[in-house]
Design a protein around this motif. Structure first.
Motif, PDB file in Angstrom:
ATOM      1  N   LEU A   2     -52.510 -16.352 -34.833  1.00 16.26           N
ATOM      2  CA  LEU A   2     -51.401 -16.747 -35.432  1.00 16.26           C
ATOM      3  C   LEU A   2     -51.716 -16.686 -36.941  1.00 16.26           C
ATOM      4  O   LEU A   2     -50.621 -16.587 -37.670  1.00 16.26           O
ATOM      5  N   ALA A   3     -52.787 -16.828 -37.460  1.00 14.11           N
ATOM      6  CA  ALA A   3     -52.752 -16.659 -38.812  1.00 14.11           C
ATOM      7  C   ALA A   3     -52.523 -15.153 -39.451  1.00 14.11           C
ATOM      8  O   ALA A   3     -52.117 -14.920 -40.555  1.00 14.11           O
ATOM      9  N   LYS A   4     -52.703 -14.324 -38.635  1.00 17.38           N
ATOM     10  CA  LYS A   4     -52.372 -12.943 -38.594  1.00 17.38           C
ATOM     11  C   LYS A   4     -50.868 -12.329 -38.691  1.00 17.38           C
ATOM     12  O   LYS A   4     -50.577 -11.427 -39.071  1.00 17.38           O
ATOM     13  N   ALA A  53     -55.057 -25.710 -38.881  1.00 21.90           N
ATOM     14  CA  ALA A  53     -55.858 -24.503 -38.959  1.00 21.90           C
ATOM     15  C   ALA A  53     -55.260 -23.441 -39.248  1.00 21.90           C
ATOM     16  O   ALA A  53     -55.821 -22.730 -40.302  1.00 21.90           O
ATOM     17  N   VAL A  54     -53.897 -23.041 -38.775  1.00 18.35           N
ATOM     18  CA  VAL A  54     -53.346 -21.692 -39.298  1.00 18.35           C
ATOM     19  C   VAL A  54     -53.080 -21.958 -40.570  1.00 18.35           C
ATOM     20  O   VAL A  54     -53.131 -20.886 -41.420  1.00 18.35           O
ATOM     21  N   GLY A  55     -52.326 -22.806 -41.026  1.00 12.25           N
ATOM     22  CA  GLY A  55     -51.883 -23.157 -42.402  1.00 12.25           C
ATOM     23  C   GLY A  55     -52.978 -22.774 -43.435  1.00 12.25           C
ATOM     24  O   GLY A  55     -52.818 -22.232 -44.394  1.00 12.25           O
ATOM     25  N   THR A  56     -53.969 -23.253 -43.206  1.00 17.30           N
ATOM     26  CA  THR A  56     -55.083 -23.517 -43.925  1.00 17.30           C
ATOM     27  C   THR A  56     -55.768 -21.825 -44.097  1.00 17.30           C
ATOM     28  O   THR A  56     -56.098 -21.493 -44.832  1.00 17.30           O
ATOM     29  N   LYS A  57     -55.997 -21.334 -42.907  1.00 14.19           N
ATOM     30  CA  LYS A  57     -56.587 -19.955 -42.792  1.00 14.19           C
ATOM     31  C   LYS A  57     -55.483 -18.967 -43.531  1.00 14.19           C
ATOM     32  O   LYS A  57     -55.954 -18.081 -44.445  1.00 14.19           O
ATOM     33  N   ARG A  58     -54.355 -19.325 -43.400  1.00 21.50           N
ATOM     34  CA  ARG A  58     -53.344 -18.211 -44.212  1.00 21.50           C
ATOM     35  C   ARG A  58     -53.249 -18.505 -45.796  1.00 21.50           C
ATOM     36  O   ARG A  58     -53.120 -17.248 -46.437  1.00 21.50           O
ATOM     37  N   SER A  59     -53.766 -19.659 -46.144  1.00 24.05           N
ATOM     38  CA  SER A  59     -53.676 -19.852 -47.615  1.00 24.05           C
ATOM     39  C   SER A  59     -55.062 -19.582 -48.297  1.00 24.05           C
ATOM     40  O   SER A  59     -55.175 -19.567 -49.441  1.00 24.05           O
ATOM     41  N   LEU A  75     -45.915 -14.788 -30.704  1.00 20.04           N
ATOM     42  CA  LEU A  75     -45.190 -15.807 -30.037  1.00 20.04           C
ATOM     43  C   LEU A  75     -46.107 -16.884 -29.587  1.00 20.04           C
ATOM     44  O   LEU A  75     -47.084 -16.942 -29.176  1.00 20.04           O
ATOM     45  N   LEU A  76     -45.608 -18.223 -29.869  1.00 15.08           N
ATOM     46  CA  LEU A  76     -46.360 -19.319 -29.519  1.00 15.08           C
ATOM     47  C   LEU A  76     -45.422 -19.919 -28.682  1.00 15.08           C
ATOM     48  O   LEU A  76     -44.384 -20.431 -28.657  1.00 15.08           O
ATOM     49  N   ALA A  77     -45.793 -20.074 -27.286  1.00 15.47           N
ATOM     50  CA  ALA A  77     -44.807 -20.740 -26.323  1.00 15.47           C
ATOM     51  C   ALA A  77     -45.629 -21.790 -25.720  1.00 15.47           C
ATOM     52  O   ALA A  77     -46.795 -22.018 -25.448  1.00 15.47           O
ATOM     53  N   VAL A  78     -44.938 -22.806 -25.495  1.00 12.01           N
ATOM     54  CA  VAL A  78     -45.250 -24.409 -25.012  1.00 12.01           C
ATOM     55  C   VAL A  78     -44.554 -24.426 -23.475  1.00 12.01           C
ATOM     56  O   VAL A  78     -43.360 -24.464 -23.620  1.00 12.01           O
ATOM     57  N   THR A  79     -45.316 -24.811 -22.608  1.00 13.23           N
ATOM     58  CA  THR A  79     -44.523 -25.073 -21.562  1.00 13.23           C
ATOM     59  C   THR A  79     -45.419 -25.783 -20.648  1.00 13.23           C
ATOM     60  O   THR A  79     -46.748 -25.677 -20.424  1.00 13.23           O
ATOM     61  N   PHE A  80     -44.806 -26.903 -19.725  1.00 13.73           N
ATOM     62  CA  PHE A  80     -45.378 -27.662 -18.762  1.00 13.73           C
ATOM     63  C   PHE A  80     -44.945 -27.712 -17.552  1.00 13.73           C
ATOM     64  O   PHE A  80     -43.628 -27.460 -17.416  1.00 13.73           O
ATOM     65  N   SER A  81     -45.219 -28.418 -16.676  1.00 11.59           N
ATOM     66  CA  SER A  81     -44.956 -28.350 -15.091  1.00 11.59           C
ATOM     67  C   SER A  81     -43.921 -27.775 -14.637  1.00 11.59           C
ATOM     68  O   SER A  81     -44.025 -26.761 -14.188  1.00 11.59           O
ATOM     69  N   PRO A  82     -42.597 -28.353 -14.743  1.00  7.20           N
ATOM     70  CA  PRO A  82     -41.694 -27.762 -14.210  1.00  7.20           C
ATOM     71  C   PRO A  82     -41.436 -26.540 -15.170  1.00  7.20           C
ATOM     72  O   PRO A  82     -40.551 -26.680 -15.908  1.00  7.20           O
ATOM     73  N   TYR A  83     -42.196 -25.396 -15.126  1.00  3.48           N
ATOM     74  CA  TYR A  83     -42.128 -24.413 -16.165  1.00  3.48           C
ATOM     75  C   TYR A  83     -40.690 -24.023 -16.461  1.00  3.48           C
ATOM     76  O   TYR A  83     -40.214 -23.596 -15.533  1.00  3.48           O
TER      77      TYR A  83
END
Lengths: 270, 270
Positions: free
Chosen positions: A139-141, A263-269, A192-200
């Motif tokens: 994600l950082a990249k 974590a991503v925010g920190t890494k990018r900066s 892409l950051l995908a979030v999905t749960f049980s009834p996908y």
DNA sequence: TCAGAAATGGACTATAAATTCCATTTTTTA
DNA sequence: TAAAAAATGGAATTTATAGTCCATTTCTGA
């Protein structure tokens, strides 16, 4: 023999120490073996424990009674409950609570707080550090992070989106209203950051499929390992959470979401 | 059925993913439950596992065979052998993480998990049962529940909105895009549920002010008692949460949100 | 060293759990 | 839409395991 059965591992240990002084040979062997292999009690039969201790099963039985249990089964139950630790069927419990109108709001709160705490503890146990690092790196990249999460996952997606914005991470929340249109917004170099749960939700799965086919990296936030996203080449962070009807207590999920964002925010900066 | 039984947890997981795609309803339930409760297998009976998955024991047996085992016992044997004997408990693990993984994403996770747990504990202490009941009563009596929550509170608002919809509670999420326009949608007999945290968004405060002036009940989900909403006649549920920069670990807030939703939904359906 | 008490080993029984079987329901397909 | 196939639920059966009992052995103390 003697008073009542230990009700916790702690009491059990105390009892064991108390008693072990004045034990004849064979029973002493039992005590020693048990002390050194407490974790085996939950998953063994008397025969196995007895063999381990080098005694007859009947001797081991006697040993259990001296400790205050009615037999081996009762002793085993204590250890099984302890190791199943804080993961009882909250959803069943909650359902009961709700059905019995006695379910005052405060009682419900108690249960959900408990469930949330268990979820968090569990998160710590199950998240693999390596996978998490991979996800953060990827994600950082990214040139741009595309976020999708619909229905019950939408709060999580919108939260991540907000966090990224605050940390000046270029991100875009796909609300899914336009259907497949915005697939085109996703370009090489993006993630892409995908979030999905049980009834996908189908939209999310479709998007992952399409994007993944184009060789664009996908990080997935989902439940369990049998999620349909597993089919594709994704970096999968799985969070198991107590589901309650259509709801999920998002404690653990949001905790992971915030970690990812920070974590991503920190890494990018850097 | 099929080839041979998995010989390690890893193989087991692969197998589970393989088959879970093409499973009928009941067996799918088994797969889901097992995926989320692998640690339970070693210490449970078929009956317990089946109950957890919401299926008949015989169905669970079938599931074991599909995975390649001769039955439940064989599957259980696998897990008992590899049973690590109680992973280090939460506090040990946390300490370990803090010392060793400093600066990594996992360390962050540890911090946030801890923060989340603390927030939840605190929630239980600070929420007043009476106030909570009042809030539930008020919302349950509403003809329509209007929900507002912007920026960092938006995930919470959207979550509540989703939950209400699922429980057939008439509710409307005010996204605030149209500015003050939709104030008019709020009518006598309705109730406003406002969510707002520390840099309190003006739109939310304004809306509460306007609505409250018209004598419409307001339930507020906010932090601490110094929130600007205190000025108005609202039923205030305050949640103090550990903040981290611009973020807040929403564990406690969402926990309260779900309780509110479920309690209101239940009460209304009576 | 011998009597009495305690401890032990192992066979036997009861019990609880796993597994199988089949009648009924649901889904698929022609 | 009817016939065939698959899936399901529940009762019946089998197997494994806990728990009991008692004859035999091993200690203890006079």
């Amino acid at each position: 023999m003697e008073d009542r059965a230990p009700a916790s591992i702690k009491q059990f240990e105390e009892r064991l120490i108390d008693v072990s002084e004045s034990l004849p040979k064979r029973l002493r062997q039992c005590a020693d073996y048990v002390a050194a292999n407490k974790d085996r009690i939950a998953v063994s039969t008397v025969a196995e424990m007895a063999e381990g201790a080098g005694v007859q099963p009947s001797a081991f039985m006697r040993f259990c009674r001296i400790l205050g249990f009615s037999g081996f089964s009762e002793m085993q139950r204590l250890f099984r409950e302890f190791y199943a630790g804080g993961w009882p069927d909250y959803s069943t419990r909650l359902k009961h609570l709700r059905e019995k109108a006695e379910g005052s709001a405060s009682a419900l709160l108690g249960e959900f707080v408990d469930a949330g705490r268990a979820s968090l503890e569990n998160l710590l146990k199950t998240i693999d550090a390596k996978t998490l690092d991979d996800a953060v790196d990827t994600l950082a990249k990214a040139q741009m992070i595309h976020i999708i999460g619909l229905r019950r996952s939408f709060p999580v997606a919108s939260y991540i989106s907000y966090a990224f914005e605050k940390m000046n991470v270029p991100a875009m929340l796909h609300s899914g209203v336009g259907g497949l249109d915005n697939h085109n917004a996703i370009r090489t170099g993006d993630v892409l950051l995908a979030v999905t749960f049980s009834p996908y939700s189908a939209e999310t799965v479709d998007m992952v499929e399409a994007v993944s086919a184009r060789g664009i990296p996908v990080v997935a936030l989902t439940d369990t390992i049998v999620s349909p996203l597993r089919k594709f080449e994704t970096i999968t962070l799985s969070v198991s959470e107590v589901d309650f009807g259509a709801f999920r207590s998002l404690s653990a999920t949001l905790c992971l979401a915030i970690v990812l964002s920070v974590a991503v925010g920190t890494k990018r900066s850097e």
